[in-house]
Scaffold this motif. Structure first.
Motif, mmCIF file in Angstrom:
data_model
loop_
_atom_site.group_PDB
_atom_site.id
_atom_site.type_symbol
_atom_site.label_atom_id
_atom_site.label_comp_id
_atom_site.label_asym_id
_atom_site.label_seq_id
_atom_site.Cartn_x
_atom_site.Cartn_y
_atom_site.Cartn_z
ATOM 1 N N GLN A 102 0.824 -1.206 0.000
ATOM 2 C CA GLN A 102 0.000 0.000 0.000
ATOM 3 C C GLN A 102 0.861 1.260 0.000
ATOM 4 O O GLN A 102 2.003 1.247 0.452
ATOM 5 N N VAL A 103 0.293 2.326 -0.497
ATOM 6 C CA VAL A 103 0.972 3.622 -0.506
ATOM 7 C C VAL A 103 0.073 4.642 0.190
ATOM 8 O O VAL A 103 -1.155 4.576 0.093
ATOM 9 N N TRP A 104 0.709 5.590 0.891
ATOM 10 C CA TRP A 104 -0.042 6.616 1.622
ATOM 11 C C TRP A 104 -0.350 7.794 0.696
ATOM 12 O O TRP A 104 0.555 8.407 0.139
ATOM 13 N N LEU A 105 -1.643 8.074 0.535
ATOM 14 C CA LEU A 105 -2.046 9.157 -0.356
ATOM 15 C C LEU A 105 -2.942 10.148 0.374
ATOM 16 O O LEU A 105 -3.695 9.773 1.281
ATOM 17 N N GLN A 106 -2.839 11.410 -0.039
ATOM 18 C CA GLN A 106 -3.678 12.461 0.512
ATOM 19 C C GLN A 106 -4.466 13.126 -0.616
ATOM 20 O O GLN A 106 -4.007 13.165 -1.747
ATOM 21 N N ARG A 107 -5.638 13.647 -0.243
ATOM 22 C CA ARG A 107 -6.399 14.392 -1.242
ATOM 23 C C ARG A 107 -5.816 15.792 -1.398
ATOM 24 O O ARG A 107 -5.595 16.484 -0.421
ATOM 25 N N ARG A 108 -5.567 16.209 -2.650
ATOM 26 C CA ARG A 108 -5.017 17.536 -2.898
ATOM 27 C C ARG A 108 -6.079 18.596 -2.630
ATOM 28 O O ARG A 108 -7.229 18.446 -3.021
ATOM 29 N N PRO A 109 -5.661 19.671 -1.961
ATOM 30 C CA PRO A 109 -6.634 20.700 -1.581
ATOM 31 C C PRO A 109 -7.100 21.551 -2.768
ATOM 32 O O PRO A 109 -6.374 21.715 -3.751
ATOM 33 N N ALA A 110 -8.301 22.072 -2.653
ATOM 34 C CA ALA A 110 -8.846 23.007 -3.635
ATOM 35 C C ALA A 110 -8.911 24.395 -3.015
ATOM 36 O O ALA A 110 -9.294 24.505 -1.841
ATOM 37 N N PRO A 111 -8.596 25.471 -3.708
ATOM 38 C CA PRO A 111 -8.126 25.410 -5.098
ATOM 39 C C PRO A 111 -6.640 25.114 -5.154
ATOM 40 O O PRO A 111 -5.964 25.187 -4.135
ATOM 41 N N ILE A 124 -3.229 23.181 -7.743
ATOM 42 C CA ILE A 124 -2.837 22.174 -8.730
ATOM 43 C C ILE A 124 -3.298 20.790 -8.268
ATOM 44 O O ILE A 124 -3.122 20.435 -7.103
ATOM 45 N N TRP A 125 -3.875 20.071 -9.169
ATOM 46 C CA TRP A 125 -4.349 18.698 -8.932
ATOM 47 C C TRP A 125 -5.432 18.630 -7.850
ATOM 48 O O TRP A 125 -5.606 17.604 -7.178
ATOM 49 N N ALA A 126 -6.181 19.706 -7.656
ATOM 50 C CA ALA A 126 -7.220 19.745 -6.626
ATOM 51 C C ALA A 126 -8.201 18.586 -6.805
ATOM 52 O O ALA A 126 -8.681 18.321 -7.905
ATOM 53 N N GLY A 127 -8.461 17.879 -5.687
ATOM 54 C CA GLY A 127 -9.416 16.780 -5.715
ATOM 55 C C GLY A 127 -8.795 15.439 -6.052
ATOM 56 O O GLY A 127 -9.435 14.409 -5.862
ATOM 57 N N LEU A 128 -7.563 15.454 -6.569
ATOM 58 C CA LEU A 128 -6.895 14.181 -6.863
ATOM 59 C C LEU A 128 -6.182 13.678 -5.611
ATOM 60 O O LEU A 128 -6.058 14.384 -4.617
ATOM 61 N N HIS A 129 -5.715 12.445 -5.667
ATOM 62 C CA HIS A 129 -4.905 11.884 -4.595
ATOM 63 C C HIS A 129 -3.443 11.903 -5.001
ATOM 64 O O HIS A 129 -3.110 11.709 -6.164
ATOM 65 N N ALA A 130 -2.580 12.146 -4.028
ATOM 66 C CA ALA A 130 -1.148 12.243 -4.297
ATOM 67 C C ALA A 130 -0.394 11.966 -3.008
ATOM 68 O O ALA A 130 -0.963 12.053 -1.918
ATOM 69 N N PRO A 151 2.532 8.859 11.127
ATOM 70 C CA PRO A 151 2.105 9.548 12.351
ATOM 71 C C PRO A 151 0.594 9.682 12.421
ATOM 72 O O PRO A 151 -0.072 9.847 11.395
ATOM 73 N N ALA A 152 0.067 9.648 13.639
ATOM 74 C CA ALA A 152 -1.380 9.583 13.830
ATOM 75 C C ALA A 152 -2.088 10.823 13.301
ATOM 76 O O ALA A 152 -3.270 10.763 12.937
ATOM 77 N N ASP A 153 -1.376 11.955 13.249
ATOM 78 C CA ASP A 153 -2.052 13.186 12.840
ATOM 79 C C ASP A 153 -2.019 13.401 11.333
ATOM 80 O O ASP A 153 -2.511 14.414 10.847
ATOM 81 N N TRP A 154 -1.442 12.469 10.570
ATOM 82 C CA TRP A 154 -1.461 12.612 9.113
ATOM 83 C C TRP A 154 -2.864 12.320 8.582
ATOM 84 O O TRP A 154 -3.482 11.309 8.956
ATOM 85 N N VAL A 155 -3.326 13.189 7.716
ATOM 86 C CA VAL A 155 -4.646 13.022 7.117
ATOM 87 C C VAL A 155 -4.481 12.405 5.729
ATOM 88 O O VAL A 155 -3.801 12.965 4.870
ATOM 89 N N GLY A 156 -5.077 11.251 5.547
ATOM 90 C CA GLY A 156 -4.947 10.575 4.260
ATOM 91 C C GLY A 156 -5.378 9.139 4.395
ATOM 92 O O GLY A 156 -6.099 8.785 5.330
ATOM 93 N N GLU A 157 -4.939 8.300 3.468
ATOM 94 C CA GLU A 157 -5.358 6.905 3.524
ATOM 95 C C GLU A 157 -4.352 6.005 2.820
ATOM 96 O O GLU A 157 -3.598 6.446 1.964
#
Length: 353
Positions: free
Chosen positions: A249-258, A260-266, A316-322
């Motif tokens: 598995q890889v750790w990905l976060q949703r890119r913020p809007a507005p 670059i790449w808003a709404g995508l995972h990276a 780390p527990a405070d990282w937001v992502g999946e």
DNA sequence: TATTCGTGGGT
DNA sequence: TACCCAAGAAT
């Protein structure tokens, strides 16, 4: 007011019916859903690029209700790689608005269509002309080039004032009287002429139905038009990408809007190595592996992507992502270079460390 | 109003 | 190579 050639419209209509494009998958239908979907995808995007995406979208979402009911992440995944991702978010919002506010049917006028998310003046005109025969003109890149040459238009077509003038000229060039299906041929003719004859370089004036009317050709100065200022140079930026790998598995976060790449995972993005170290657990930097920098050019920026990979037990527990399985990435919306990096060998090699 | 949004193809 | 730009819209 300049005199405009009244012969332009009838000549263009006749030419389109005999020499224009007729086999594209979004032609031969008046279904506003299909026309709308194609018009959104074709914004700033070449036909050859759109073909596969269009087929895949129709396969997943055969009508506007299916699209409206889909999760946004499924839409983003299908749009992944096509670029300008606000189009995908607005596409989804528009489908939901059509269902919720218009009973599942697209409105039939350009004026109403333009109120929907992601539908601007030109796209609204295209849908209204193709599906409902409304007498309104598109003004896209093709039209700006064709009109600039036809009329020897001296304004910088990149400026807003010229854009407004182009709208006025385009409306005045429309066929005076619209007979059955004329607006479909006329609108398609504008696009086809720009795409296949009045091209940016080496236009085929000998094949143009409007060559006898063309002011630029008359002046033997086709290359002068359209007048356009040079674009500003792209700003250079370095982005550090931190790929944390746990098993498969890889750790990905949703890119913020507005942005670059808003709404995508990276993966997590940092603008310096120090910033990347600060948020990383103490033992990561000694284990991460830097792979070759990747150059990635956007319209206004030149990105240098610096991939770093590290095998971990967790984040780390405070990282937001999946955590996302490498085998499930096809169903995740990823920026093109991120998808390319994750499809390479490094993700699986890090696993073997 | 000028800027900000991707990506791949063409020259 | 380093540009240009392709069925533009939102802010």
């Amino acid at each position: 007011m300049t005199d405009l050639p009244a012969e332009f419209a009838p000549r263009l209509i006749h030419w389109q019916r005999h020499a224009g494009r007729h086999g594209l998958p979004w032609q031969g239908t008046r279904d506003p859903y299909r026309v709308w979907l194609s018009e959104i995808m074709l914004q700033q995007t070449q036909v050859s690029t759109v073909l596969a995406y269009y087929a895949r979208f129709l396969d997943h979402f055969p009508d506007v209700a299916a699209l409206a009911a889909a999760p946004i992440d499924e839409v983003m995944a299908l749009w992944s790689g096509l670029g300008y991702y606000s189009r995908a978010r607005n596409l989804h919002r528009c489908a939901q608005a059509v269902v919720a506010e218009h009973g599942g049917r697209f409105p039939a006028t350009a004026r109403e269509l333009e109120t929907l998310p992601g539908i601007g003046a030109s796209t609204a005109a295209a849908i209204a002309a193709f599906c409902f025969g409304e007498r309104v003109s598109i003004v896209d890149g093709n039209v700006k080039r064709v009109l600039a040459r036809l009329l020897a238009f001296e304004g910088d077509v990149g400026q807003a004032a010229s854009q407004r003038a182009m709208w006025d000229l385009a409306q005045r060039l429309l066929p005076a009287e619209v007979e059955h299906d004329d607006m479909r041929a006329y609108t398609q003719g504008l696009m086809d002429l720009g795409a296949t004859v009045c091209t940016r370089t080496r236009p085929r004036c000998e094949a143009c139905p409007a060559s006898e009317l063309c002011e630029a050709l008359k002046r033997q100065d086709i290359a002068r038009y359209p007048v356009k200022a040079r674009r500003a140079q792209r700003r250079f930026e370095r982005w550090w990408l931190l790929f944390a790998i746990r098993g498969d598995q890889v750790w990905l976060q949703r890119r913020p809007a507005p942005g670059i790449w808003a709404g995508l995972h990276a993966p997590a993005v940092f603008t310096s190595e120090e910033a990347m170290q600060v948020v990383s657990p103490a033992d990561w930097p000694s284990r991460w592996i830097a792979t070759d920098a990747v150059a990635h050019a956007l319209t206004h920026r030149e990105l240098q992507l610096l991939p770093h990979w590290v095998a971990v037990e967790g984040v780390p527990a405070d990282w937001v992502g999946e955590w996302v399985s490498l085998s499930a990435l096809a169903s995740v919306g990823l920026p093109a270079p991120v998808r390319s990096l994750l499809s390479g060998d490094w993700a699986t090699q890090v696993l073997d460390q």
